[in-house]
Design a protein around this motif. Structure first.
Motif, PDB file in Angstrom:
ATOM      1  N   LYS A   1      -4.775  40.746  41.328  1.00  0.00           N
ATOM      2  CA  LYS A   1      -5.216  39.363  41.225  1.00  0.00           C
ATOM      3  C   LYS A   1      -5.122  38.902  39.775  1.00  0.00           C
ATOM      4  O   LYS A   1      -5.540  39.607  38.860  1.00  0.00           O
ATOM      5  CB  LYS A   1      -6.666  39.289  41.706  1.00  0.00           C
ATOM      6  N   ALA A   2      -4.586  37.720  39.572  1.00  0.00           N
ATOM      7  CA  ALA A   2      -4.500  37.136  38.231  1.00  0.00           C
ATOM      8  C   ALA A   2      -5.740  36.270  38.021  1.00  0.00           C
ATOM      9  O   ALA A   2      -5.832  35.174  38.566  1.00  0.00           O
ATOM     10  CB  ALA A   2      -3.230  36.318  38.088  1.00  0.00           C
ATOM     11  N   LEU A   3      -6.699  36.781  37.275  1.00  0.00           N
ATOM     12  CA  LEU A   3      -7.928  36.044  36.993  1.00  0.00           C
ATOM     13  C   LEU A   3      -7.839  35.367  35.633  1.00  0.00           C
ATOM     14  O   LEU A   3      -7.132  35.845  34.747  1.00  0.00           O
ATOM     15  CB  LEU A   3      -9.133  36.997  36.966  1.00  0.00           C
ATOM     16  N   THR A   4      -8.585  34.313  35.477  1.00  0.00           N
ATOM     17  CA  THR A   4      -8.784  33.753  34.148  1.00  0.00           C
ATOM     18  C   THR A   4      -9.811  34.622  33.433  1.00  0.00           C
ATOM     19  O   THR A   4     -10.507  35.434  34.070  1.00  0.00           O
ATOM     20  CB  THR A   4      -9.323  32.312  34.229  1.00  0.00           C
ATOM     21  N   SER A   5      -9.945  34.431  32.142  1.00  0.00           N
ATOM     22  CA  SER A   5     -10.969  35.173  31.397  1.00  0.00           C
ATOM     23  C   SER A   5     -12.354  34.823  31.936  1.00  0.00           C
ATOM     24  O   SER A   5     -13.207  35.697  32.094  1.00  0.00           O
ATOM     25  CB  SER A   5     -10.886  34.845  29.906  1.00  0.00           C
ATOM     26  N   ARG A   6     -12.589  33.554  32.218  1.00  0.00           N
ATOM     27  CA  ARG A   6     -13.878  33.136  32.777  1.00  0.00           C
ATOM     28  C   ARG A   6     -14.084  33.763  34.160  1.00  0.00           C
ATOM     29  O   ARG A   6     -15.178  34.192  34.489  1.00  0.00           O
ATOM     30  CB  ARG A   6     -13.987  31.625  32.846  1.00  0.00           C
ATOM     31  N   GLY A   7     -13.035  33.840  34.955  1.00  0.00           N
ATOM     32  CA  GLY A   7     -13.142  34.461  36.273  1.00  0.00           C
ATOM     33  C   GLY A   7     -13.514  35.930  36.179  1.00  0.00           C
ATOM     34  O   GLY A   7     -14.343  36.423  36.948  1.00  0.00           O
TER      35      GLY A   7
ATOM     36  N   VAL B   1     -17.805  40.238  36.349  1.00  0.00           N
ATOM     37  CA  VAL B   1     -18.626  41.217  35.631  1.00  0.00           C
ATOM     38  C   VAL B   1     -20.092  40.804  35.684  1.00  0.00           C
ATOM     39  O   VAL B   1     -20.981  41.644  35.896  1.00  0.00           O
ATOM     40  CB  VAL B   1     -18.128  41.393  34.177  1.00  0.00           C
ATOM     41  N   ASP B   2     -20.366  39.515  35.539  1.00  0.00           N
ATOM     42  CA  ASP B   2     -21.740  39.014  35.618  1.00  0.00           C
ATOM     43  C   ASP B   2     -22.343  39.303  36.991  1.00  0.00           C
ATOM     44  O   ASP B   2     -23.494  39.760  37.095  1.00  0.00           O
ATOM     45  CB  ASP B   2     -21.763  37.519  35.311  1.00  0.00           C
TER      46      ASP B   2
ATOM     47  N   TYR C   1     -16.502  29.092  23.887  1.00  0.00           N
ATOM     48  CA  TYR C   1     -15.227  29.514  24.461  1.00  0.00           C
ATOM     49  C   TYR C   1     -14.290  28.318  24.429  1.00  0.00           C
ATOM     50  O   TYR C   1     -14.607  27.260  24.954  1.00  0.00           O
ATOM     51  CB  TYR C   1     -15.443  30.032  25.899  1.00  0.00           C
ATOM     52  N   HIS C   2     -13.162  28.490  23.800  1.00  0.00           N
ATOM     53  CA  HIS C   2     -12.282  27.359  23.550  1.00  0.00           C
ATOM     54  C   HIS C   2     -11.719  26.687  24.803  1.00  0.00           C
ATOM     55  O   HIS C   2     -11.183  25.606  24.739  1.00  0.00           O
ATOM     56  CB  HIS C   2     -11.136  27.786  22.621  1.00  0.00           C
ATOM     57  N   ARG C   3     -11.865  27.300  25.948  1.00  0.00           N
ATOM     58  CA  ARG C   3     -11.359  26.709  27.195  1.00  0.00           C
ATOM     59  C   ARG C   3     -12.391  25.810  27.872  1.00  0.00           C
ATOM     60  O   ARG C   3     -12.086  25.167  28.857  1.00  0.00           O
ATOM     61  CB  ARG C   3     -10.927  27.800  28.170  1.00  0.00           C
ATOM     62  N   ASP C   4     -13.610  25.801  27.383  1.00  0.00           N
ATOM     63  CA  ASP C   4     -14.655  24.950  27.990  1.00  0.00           C
ATOM     64  C   ASP C   4     -14.617  23.546  27.431  1.00  0.00           C
ATOM     65  O   ASP C   4     -14.190  23.276  26.360  1.00  0.00           O
ATOM     66  CB  ASP C   4     -16.026  25.565  27.746  1.00  0.00           C
TER      67      ASP C   4
END
Length: 153
Positions: free
Chosen positions: A74-80, A85-86, A150-153
């Motif tokens: 699965k290709a997850l985003t870093s946030r995903g 993990v959370d 996080y620069h993507r937010d």
């Protein structure tokens, strides 16, 4: 959280190892990099992958969530990845083991035992570079979970 990066092949000195070490030092979580050389070559690819799988799986801590790095994963985003993990942390998971196979990929036994199969895209990456990329992503996961900008937010 205890992180294990379990891989076939040993890193030599060089920029990839330096980058891996940089992210491991930054990470407040405990992180171990376990590397295995396969000294004796198997008769065929299937046997080689099976021997590698035996070594890799034996190094997984008891009760760890297993993440197999697999081009078909699965290709997850870093946030995903951070969200996954959370969730595991909320469930009481204390250990995560990332598995990186050898040149011929992962044996099916590893794919079956993996709680998550993770792809770093469809491109082929040098296995030594993948370790550094993975350590950076684990550090990014920690950063996201601890509220760092996080620069993507």
């Amino acid at each position: 959280m205890q992180i294990s990066i379990i891989a076939i092949g040993k890193m030599a000195k060089g920029p990839e190892k330096s980058l891996l070490e940089t992210y491991c030092k930054r990470l407040p979580w405990k992180i171990d990099v376990l590397e295995f050389e396969m000294k004796k070559k198997a008769a065929n690819v299937a046997e080689q992958k099976a021997q590698e799988a035996e070594k890799l799986l034996a190094a997984v801590p008891d009760g760890a969530m297993v993440i197999a790095l697999d081009e078909r994963g699965k290709a997850l985003t870093s946030r995903g990845l951070a969200e996954q993990v959370d969730r595991w942390q909320m469930e009481g998971v204390r250990d995560i083991a990332f598995i990186i196979g050898g040149a011929d990929g992962l044996d099916e036994t590893i794919r079956q035992k993996a709680h998550l199969k993770l792809a770093f895209g469809t491109l082929t990456w040098p296995h030594m570079l993948v370790r550094a990329m993975l350590a950076e992503q684990v550090y990014r996961v920690w950063s996201i979970l601890h509220g760092h900008p996080y620069h993507r937010d």
